[in-house]
Design a protein around this motif. Structure first.
Motif, PDB file in Angstrom:
ATOM      1  N   VAL A 190       9.544 -14.743  32.526  1.00  0.00           N
ATOM      2  CA  VAL A 190       9.490 -16.014  32.578  1.00  0.00           C
ATOM      3  C   VAL A 190       9.802 -16.867  31.117  1.00  0.00           C
ATOM      4  O   VAL A 190      10.488 -17.947  31.271  1.00  0.00           O
ATOM      5  N   PHE A 191       9.723 -16.310  30.012  1.00  0.00           N
ATOM      6  CA  PHE A 191      10.170 -16.926  28.941  1.00  0.00           C
ATOM      7  C   PHE A 191      11.562 -17.019  28.641  1.00  0.00           C
ATOM      8  O   PHE A 191      12.152 -18.150  28.272  1.00  0.00           O
ATOM      9  N   LEU A 236      15.368 -24.544  28.911  1.00  0.00           N
ATOM     10  CA  LEU A 236      14.739 -25.716  29.305  1.00  0.00           C
ATOM     11  C   LEU A 236      13.940 -26.355  28.184  1.00  0.00           C
ATOM     12  O   LEU A 236      13.421 -27.719  28.262  1.00  0.00           O
ATOM     13  N   LEU A 237      13.479 -25.651  26.952  1.00  0.00           N
ATOM     14  CA  LEU A 237      12.647 -26.117  26.034  1.00  0.00           C
ATOM     15  C   LEU A 237      13.533 -26.685  24.992  1.00  0.00           C
ATOM     16  O   LEU A 237      14.635 -26.027  24.772  1.00  0.00           O
TER      17      LEU A 237
END
Length: 57
Positions: free
Chosen positions: A35-36, A42-43
């Motif tokens: 997930v990370f 995207l962050l």
């Protein structure tokens, strides 16, 4: 929610605690491995707006 999970796990308190620990470790593993890394592009953590103007020398 946690009470519902606890009541549905098999075994006595020690077995339930062990299963709970394994489930938490599995969730952390999935987050860090899949997930990370997927969400990192995207962050906006790499959007730095600091420039050299006004820096003390």
């Amino acid at each position: 929610m946690y009470g519902w999970i606890w009541r549905h796990l098999p075994g006595n308190a020690w077995v339930r605690a062990t299963i709970s620990l394994v489930l938490v470790l599995a969730a952390v593993f999935v987050l860090f491995q899949y997930v990370f890394p997927w969400a990192e592009p995207l962050l906006p953590f790499n959007d730095v707006t600091v420039d050299g103007a006004g820096a003390a020398r």
